[in-house]
Each structure stands twice: as structure tokens, then as C-alpha cells.
Design a protein around this motif. Structure first.
Motif, PDB file in Angstrom:
ATOM      1  N   ILE A 179       0.860  -1.190   0.000  1.00 40.22           N
ATOM      2  CA  ILE A 179       0.000   0.000   0.000  1.00 40.22           C
ATOM      3  C   ILE A 179       0.899   1.244   0.000  1.00 40.22           C
ATOM      4  O   ILE A 179       2.061   1.155   0.366  1.00 40.22           O
ATOM      5  CB  ILE A 179      -0.940   0.090   1.235  1.00 40.22           C
ATOM      6  CG1 ILE A 179      -0.149  -0.199   2.538  1.00 40.22           C
ATOM      7  CG2 ILE A 179      -2.127  -0.826   1.099  1.00 40.22           C
ATOM      8  CD1 ILE A 179      -0.815   0.312   3.786  1.00 40.22           C
ATOM      9  N   GLU A 180       0.329   2.357  -0.434  1.00 43.34           N
ATOM     10  CA  GLU A 180       1.054   3.633  -0.370  1.00 43.34           C
ATOM     11  C   GLU A 180       0.698   4.300   0.944  1.00 43.34           C
ATOM     12  O   GLU A 180      -0.486   4.334   1.319  1.00 43.34           O
ATOM     13  CB  GLU A 180       0.572   4.565  -1.489  1.00 43.34           C
ATOM     14  CG  GLU A 180       1.058   4.206  -2.866  1.00 43.34           C
ATOM     15  CD  GLU A 180       2.369   4.898  -3.226  1.00 43.34           C
ATOM     16  OE1 GLU A 180       2.550   6.073  -2.833  1.00 43.34           O
ATOM     17  OE2 GLU A 180       3.195   4.244  -3.883  1.00 43.34           O
ATOM     18  N   ARG A 181       1.698   4.800   1.646  1.00 42.18           N
ATOM     19  CA  ARG A 181       1.400   5.565   2.868  1.00 42.18           C
ATOM     20  C   ARG A 181       2.139   6.882   2.837  1.00 42.18           C
ATOM     21  O   ARG A 181       3.274   6.951   2.357  1.00 42.18           O
ATOM     22  CB  ARG A 181       1.805   4.776   4.111  1.00 42.18           C
ATOM     23  CG  ARG A 181       0.760   3.726   4.465  1.00 42.18           C
ATOM     24  CD  ARG A 181       1.117   2.952   5.694  1.00 42.18           C
ATOM     25  NE  ARG A 181       0.915   3.650   6.959  1.00 42.18           N
ATOM     26  CZ  ARG A 181      -0.202   3.646   7.667  1.00 42.18           C
ATOM     27  NH1 ARG A 181      -1.279   3.028   7.212  1.00 42.18           N
ATOM     28  NH2 ARG A 181      -0.270   4.252   8.831  1.00 42.18           N
ATOM     29  N   PRO A 182       1.501   7.939   3.378  1.00 37.78           N
ATOM     30  CA  PRO A 182       2.219   9.206   3.525  1.00 37.78           C
ATOM     31  C   PRO A 182       3.434   8.951   4.409  1.00 37.78           C
ATOM     32  O   PRO A 182       3.358   8.134   5.337  1.00 37.78           O
ATOM     33  CB  PRO A 182       1.210  10.111   4.237  1.00 37.78           C
ATOM     34  CG  PRO A 182      -0.116   9.448   4.096  1.00 37.78           C
ATOM     35  CD  PRO A 182       0.138   7.988   3.914  1.00 37.78           C
ATOM     36  N   ILE A 183       4.535   9.632   4.135  1.00 39.27           N
ATOM     37  CA  ILE A 183       5.773   9.312   4.851  1.00 39.27           C
ATOM     38  C   ILE A 183       5.651   9.430   6.365  1.00 39.27           C
ATOM     39  O   ILE A 183       6.254   8.659   7.082  1.00 39.27           O
ATOM     40  CB  ILE A 183       6.980  10.132   4.321  1.00 39.27           C
ATOM     41  CG1 ILE A 183       6.718  11.636   4.373  1.00 39.27           C
ATOM     42  CG2 ILE A 183       7.374   9.666   2.936  1.00 39.27           C
ATOM     43  CD1 ILE A 183       7.961  12.469   4.057  1.00 39.27           C
ATOM     44  N   ALA A 237      14.315  14.403  -0.394  1.00 48.07           N
ATOM     45  CA  ALA A 237      14.269  14.115  -1.831  1.00 48.07           C
ATOM     46  C   ALA A 237      12.925  14.514  -2.436  1.00 48.07           C
ATOM     47  O   ALA A 237      12.667  14.260  -3.614  1.00 48.07           O
ATOM     48  CB  ALA A 237      14.543  12.631  -2.061  1.00 48.07           C
ATOM     49  N   GLY A 238      12.066  15.123  -1.641  1.00 49.37           N
ATOM     50  CA  GLY A 238      10.775  15.600  -2.149  1.00 49.37           C
ATOM     51  C   GLY A 238       9.713  14.520  -2.225  1.00 49.37           C
ATOM     52  O   GLY A 238       8.665  14.716  -2.843  1.00 49.37           O
ATOM     53  N   ILE A 239       9.974  13.377  -1.584  1.00 52.86           N
ATOM     54  CA  ILE A 239       9.029  12.246  -1.666  1.00 52.86           C
ATOM     55  C   ILE A 239       7.983  12.376  -0.547  1.00 52.86           C
ATOM     56  O   ILE A 239       8.333  12.630   0.606  1.00 52.86           O
ATOM     57  CB  ILE A 239       9.801  10.912  -1.549  1.00 52.86           C
ATOM     58  CG1 ILE A 239      10.707  10.755  -2.777  1.00 52.86           C
ATOM     59  CG2 ILE A 239       8.868   9.726  -1.378  1.00 52.86           C
ATOM     60  CD1 ILE A 239      11.745   9.668  -2.654  1.00 52.86           C
ATOM     61  N   THR A 240       6.707  12.219  -0.906  1.00 50.82           N
ATOM     62  CA  THR A 240       5.645  12.401   0.091  1.00 50.82           C
ATOM     63  C   THR A 240       4.963  11.087   0.481  1.00 50.82           C
ATOM     64  O   THR A 240       4.392  10.988   1.563  1.00 50.82           O
ATOM     65  CB  THR A 240       4.550  13.345  -0.438  1.00 50.82           C
ATOM     66  OG1 THR A 240       4.057  12.793  -1.667  1.00 50.82           O
ATOM     67  CG2 THR A 240       5.089  14.735  -0.679  1.00 50.82           C
ATOM     68  N   ASN A 241       4.992  10.092  -0.417  1.00 56.79           N
ATOM     69  CA  ASN A 241       4.339   8.802  -0.146  1.00 56.79           C
ATOM     70  C   ASN A 241       5.305   7.689  -0.506  1.00 56.79           C
ATOM     71  O   ASN A 241       6.099   7.851  -1.432  1.00 56.79           O
ATOM     72  CB  ASN A 241       3.088   8.622  -1.020  1.00 56.79           C
ATOM     73  CG  ASN A 241       2.025   9.619  -0.639  1.00 56.79           C
ATOM     74  OD1 ASN A 241       1.341   9.457   0.347  1.00 56.79           O
ATOM     75  ND2 ASN A 241       1.919  10.678  -1.415  1.00 56.79           N
ATOM     76  N   VAL A 242       5.188   6.569   0.209  1.00 57.27           N
ATOM     77  CA  VAL A 242       6.056   5.431  -0.105  1.00 57.27           C
ATOM     78  C   VAL A 242       5.249   4.135  -0.160  1.00 57.27           C
ATOM     79  O   VAL A 242       4.273   3.986   0.575  1.00 57.27           O
ATOM     80  CB  VAL A 242       7.192   5.261   0.932  1.00 57.27           C
ATOM     81  CG1 VAL A 242       8.340   6.204   0.646  1.00 57.27           C
ATOM     82  CG2 VAL A 242       6.700   5.403   2.352  1.00 57.27           C
ATOM     83  N   PRO A 243       5.684   3.202  -1.037  1.00 57.93           N
ATOM     84  CA  PRO A 243       5.026   1.893  -1.053  1.00 57.93           C
ATOM     85  C   PRO A 243       5.568   1.030   0.083  1.00 57.93           C
ATOM     86  O   PRO A 243       6.771   0.847   0.185  1.00 57.93           O
ATOM     87  CB  PRO A 243       5.425   1.323  -2.419  1.00 57.93           C
ATOM     88  CG  PRO A 243       6.729   1.982  -2.739  1.00 57.93           C
ATOM     89  CD  PRO A 243       6.752   3.308  -2.033  1.00 57.93           C
ATOM     90  N   VAL A 244       4.683   0.576   0.929  1.00 58.06           N
ATOM     91  CA  VAL A 244       5.095  -0.261   2.062  1.00 58.06           C
ATOM     92  C   VAL A 244       4.216  -1.505   2.107  1.00 58.06           C
ATOM     93  O   VAL A 244       3.150  -1.548   1.482  1.00 58.06           O
ATOM     94  CB  VAL A 244       4.981   0.502   3.407  1.00 58.06           C
ATOM     95  CG1 VAL A 244       5.983   1.643   3.487  1.00 58.06           C
ATOM     96  CG2 VAL A 244       3.556   1.008   3.633  1.00 58.06           C
ATOM     97  N   ILE A 245       4.692  -2.488   2.840  1.00 55.75           N
ATOM     98  CA  ILE A 245       3.884  -3.699   3.005  1.00 55.75           C
ATOM     99  C   ILE A 245       2.853  -3.421   4.093  1.00 55.75           C
ATOM    100  O   ILE A 245       3.175  -2.943   5.185  1.00 55.75           O
ATOM    101  CB  ILE A 245       4.754  -4.915   3.373  1.00 55.75           C
ATOM    102  CG1 ILE A 245       5.842  -5.129   2.315  1.00 55.75           C
ATOM    103  CG2 ILE A 245       3.888  -6.160   3.524  1.00 55.75           C
ATOM    104  CD1 ILE A 245       6.875  -6.158   2.683  1.00 55.75           C
ATOM    105  N   GLN A 246       1.623  -3.697   3.728  1.00 60.54           N
ATOM    106  CA  GLN A 246       0.493  -3.484   4.629  1.00 60.54           C
ATOM    107  C   GLN A 246       0.680  -4.263   5.936  1.00 60.54           C
ATOM    108  O   GLN A 246       1.326  -5.303   5.936  1.00 60.54           O
ATOM    109  CB  GLN A 246      -0.714  -4.026   3.882  1.00 60.54           C
ATOM    110  CG  GLN A 246      -2.048  -3.641   4.373  1.00 60.54           C
ATOM    111  CD  GLN A 246      -3.095  -4.253   3.446  1.00 60.54           C
ATOM    112  OE1 GLN A 246      -3.051  -4.088   2.224  1.00 60.54           O
ATOM    113  NE2 GLN A 246      -4.005  -4.993   4.016  1.00 60.54           N
ATOM    114  N   LYS A 247       0.085  -3.775   6.994  1.00 63.01           N
ATOM    115  CA  LYS A 247       0.083  -4.530   8.254  1.00 63.01           C
ATOM    116  C   LYS A 247      -1.237  -5.294   8.336  1.00 63.01           C
ATOM    117  O   LYS A 247      -2.254  -4.844   7.790  1.00 63.01           O
ATOM    118  CB  LYS A 247       0.188  -3.579   9.444  1.00 63.01           C
ATOM    119  CG  LYS A 247       1.438  -2.721   9.392  1.00 63.01           C
ATOM    120  CD  LYS A 247       2.302  -2.907  10.577  1.00 63.01           C
ATOM    121  CE  LYS A 247       3.520  -2.022  10.435  1.00 63.01           C
ATOM    122  NZ  LYS A 247       4.500  -2.239  11.460  1.00 63.01           N
TER     123      LYS A 247
END
Ligand code: AMP
Ligand code: MG
Length: 391
Positions: free
Chosen positions: A21-25, A160-170
Motif C-alpha cells: 500500500i502507499e502511505r504518507p511518509i 528528496a521531495g518524496i511524500t508517499n512510499v510503497p510499504v507492506i500493509q500490516k
């Protein structure tokens, strides 16, 4: 009955990584990065001064230099330094084209609109200039896939200007508590009743593991109620944790209810104490644990099975194990793997008093579980044992 190692293998083989999922940093610490992140920009993105001072041509360092202009941090002006001149620069602000050295402001004497570098000062080519891309080049790796994000990573991503990242859902978790004797802390305790503590111990651990989606339901010691609740939970939740009712007593309906609810049983009972009656089953990718009711057994099973399964599902490393030297000798009288509440400090671990699975007093002081292997009978002082540190 299966061994602890076999039980772990079985659970492990059924714990499949959850979707990305994508989450805000700011909501990403504690999550495992699902993909490697590369930098979309160079860092610094322009030639930058690391000092308040004057940008000059190095070869002109002995001359009197007229102040051409100023470039404060945040300016969008792009200047070229002229010969015989200096440009006032500031920390974090741009360096004019051509300039190859910054002299800090304390090193110069100001004479009208000109500067002269004090003769005893050492000035070198490239001083106080952060070259473009000198820290991070565009498209180079910032953070590798699989890294569990910590707060320090969040600043790096923002840089680096990144606002969201792909992470593994919990995982989402349903906690189903069986026991007609249970009442909520805060209510008055009638004869024959006990305060529910399992719901709290489990939730506290899940929250510590960063799990937000948790449902809690209290069940009657009743087969149909248990079946209905398991049925509802497996529709919606990745992980179902039942407590109590998992042994062979007249009011222990959990294993039978799981089967009736279409859960595929993988094992029931493990050669361990506490936690012998542990049940584990699955329905598709949903994991179902029937934990014993005793709070000590619940806690032990959380560290041995549930939290490791969660780590497997979402790529985290909640459980930390290490080895320690047993402080005093211990006589082991049961042919099972034994987990003891321990206190670990400076490489040594002490077995605390009151180890029965219903006994909780040691938890005020304990900071780990000590594992004593199935076949051991006597553990000498200073023997190395495996411990599981409390999270
Ligand atoms: P059971 O496995 O249902 O036979 O329960 C074993 C013991 O754990 C009994 O003494 C129960 O009263 C106790 N117990 C069960 N569930 C809980 C709970 N949620 N909180 C505290 N104690 C519990
Ligand atoms: Mg019960």
C-alpha cells in the motif's frame, strides 16, 4: 503433539506477505518498504554555500575585490561572478557561476564596498562549496526494499521531495475472547469473575507492532456463538486471535468451532509450557490462532508464534532474540520446551519467581522470555540460553 520448532515451521509456511500500500511518509515509520526508493533529484540540487561569506575566484584571493551582489538562501537569482569581484553568499544559498571558493565573512576586512582577505587566513580552492549532487545523485538508491522505516528515513525521503512510499500493509486483527467469567477492567468484580487482561495485553503488543486495525469481541462459552464469530472474523480480518476455550474441557469450544467454521486445522497442541493447547489453522491466507486463556500462556504464544507471524506477513522485525548466560542453575522437570519469565541485564538472565502460567506477578519486572529446550533437564549456572526480549 508437535515440537515448538515444527509449530513455527508450519505457521511460517502459511504466513504470506501482505499486499503493498502507499502511505504518507509521516505514517510510514515501522513499515517495511515494498520497493527500493531512488532519488528523483540531485542533492544538493544546485551549487550551495555551506558558510556565510564571499564567493570569489581562488586566484584572486590576494586582491581587493569589489562586492558585486548578494545571493541569500532562497533566492532564484542565478549570477555569474565577474573578475575582480566577490559575491556575498549565505549558508544554503546558491554559489554564483564561476566562483570556486567561499571565504567566510570573519576572514575578510570590509572597506567601503570592497573586501580584502586577512593576510594570515588560509583559504583553499573549493572551500565551503557543496557541489551539485555531491551527496545524492539523481536515480541512485536512497533506501533499499525491505528496510523497516525509522524516523531518520522519513527526513531523508522528505529531503528528496518524496511524500508517499510503497510499504507492506500490516495485518488487520480480530481478537475474540472466550470465557463466561470475564469482565472488563473498570467494572466491579463479582464472585467468580476475573478481569479480562488478554484483550489488553494483545492489543498493547499489536499497537507496539504498529497495527491499527484491531477489533475486539467477547464471546460466550458457547459453540454456536463461537462459530458465528469466527465466521464473521475470517471474512474481514487477516489474523484471528482467540483466547481461552482451546483445551479439552466441557466449555472449550474453540477447536471444534474453528473446524465447523471451515478453518483448516494445521495443529492443536505443542510440546511447550506455557501454551500447550495452542491451536493453529488457516482459511485461504487468513491465520487463526486459538491461544490458551491463561494470560501467561497468551503472552508466551505472542512472542513465540503470533508476533513472528506478523513479522512474516509485513516484513518487520518486531521480535528480537539474543543469548544470555543463566545466572543461577535451574532444574527442569518437564519433558517440554519451557518458557520462563526472565530478567536480562548485562549478558546475564535471571529466572524470576512465580512461573506458573496463571501467575502474573513476575511481569512487573520481567523483560524477556527464557527458552529451555525440550530435552534439557538441568541447566548449569552460566549456560547459554536463548531469550526473547519484550518489545
Ligand atoms: P481457558 O483456557 O478458557 O480454560 O482459561 C484458562 C484460564 O485463563 C482460566 O483461569 C481463565 O479464567 C483465564 N482466562 C481466560 N481468558 C482470560 C482473559 N481474557 N483474561 C484473563 N484471564 C483469562
Ligand atoms: Mg475458558
Amino acid at each position: 503433539m508437535i515440537s515448538v520448532a515444527t509449530a513455527k515451521q508450519i505457521i511460517n509456511s502459511h504466513s504470506k506477505t501482505l499486499p503493498t500500500i502507499e502511505r504518507p511518509i509521516l505514517q510510514a515509520p515501522g513499515y517495511a518498504l515494498a520497493q527500493t526508493i531512488v532519488s528523483p533529484i540531485q542533492f544538493p540540487a544546485f551549487r550551495q554555500s555551506s558558510m556565510d561569506g564571499y564567493a570569489i575566484y581562488y586566484v584572486e584571493k590576494e586582491k581587493t575585490l569589489l562586492i558585486q551582489d548578494a545571493l541569500p538562501a532562497g533566492t532564484s537569482q542565478q549570477l555569474t561572478l565577474e573578475n575582480g569581484m566577490a559575491i556575498r553568499v549565505y549558508t544554503g544559498g546558491p554559489i554564483p557561476d564561476g566562483a570556486d571558493c567561499v571565504v567566510q565573512k570573519e576572514y575578510v576586512n570590509l572597506i567601503n564596498q570592497s573586501i580584502q582577505i586577512q593576510s594570515d587566513r588560509i583559504v583553499q580552492l573549493g572551500d565551503h562549496i557543496r557541489e551539485k549532487g555531491s551527496d545524492i545523485e539523481k536515480n541512485t538508491v536512497l533506501i533499499e526494499a525491505g528496510t523497516v522505516l525509522r524516523p531518520a528515513h522519513i527526513g531523508l525521503l522528505a529531503s528528496a521531495g518524496i511524500t508517499n512510499v510503497p510499504v507492506i500493509q500490516k495485518p488487520s486483527v480480530a481478537i475474540l475472547l472466550t470465557g463466561n467469567e470475564l469482565v472488563q477492567p473498570g467494572q466491579s468484580l463479582q464472585f467468580g469473575q476475573v478481569f479480562d487482561s488478554n484483550a489488553f495485553a494483545i492489543q498493547a503488543h499489536l499497537k507496539q507492532a504498529g497495527i491499527e486495525n484491531i477489533a475486539v469481541h467477547y464471546l460466550k462459552d458457547d459453540l454456536n456463538d463461537t462459530i458465528a464469530n469466527i465466521n464473521a472474523a475470517v471474512q474481514e480480518y487477516d489474523l484471528i486471535l482467540l483466547t481461552g476455550g482451546v483445551s479439552a474441557g466441557d466449555y472449550d469450544f474453540v477447536p471444534a468451532a474453528c473446524i465447523k467454521a471451515g478453518i483448516e486445522q494445521h495443529f492443536h497442541k505443542v510440546k511447550q509450557r506455557p501454551g500447550k493447547p495452542l491451536f493453529f489453522g488457516t482459511q485461504q491466507n487468513r491465520l487463526v490462532f486459538g491461544l490458551p486463556g491463561n494470560p501467561g500462556a497468551v503472552l508466551s504464544c505472542l512472542y513465540q508464534y503470533v508476533l513472528p507471524a506478523i513479522d512474516q506477513l509485513c516484513g518487520t522485525h518486531t521480535i528480537q532474540t539474543t543469548t544470555a548466560h543463566l545466572k543461577a542453575p535451574f532444574k527442569k522437570t518437564i519433558p517440554l520446551t519451557q518458557f520462563l519469565k526472565g530478567y536480562y541485564e548485562s549478558g546475564e538472565v535471571t529466572v524470576l519467581p512465580a512461573q506458573a502460567s496463571y501467575q502474573l506477578s513476575a511481569l512487573g519486572k520481567a523483560n524477556c522470555w527464557i527458552e529451555l529446550e525440550e530435552e534439557w533437564t538441568f541447566i548449569a549456572a552460566q549456560q547459554e540460553v536463548k531469550i526473547y526480549l519484550f518489545i
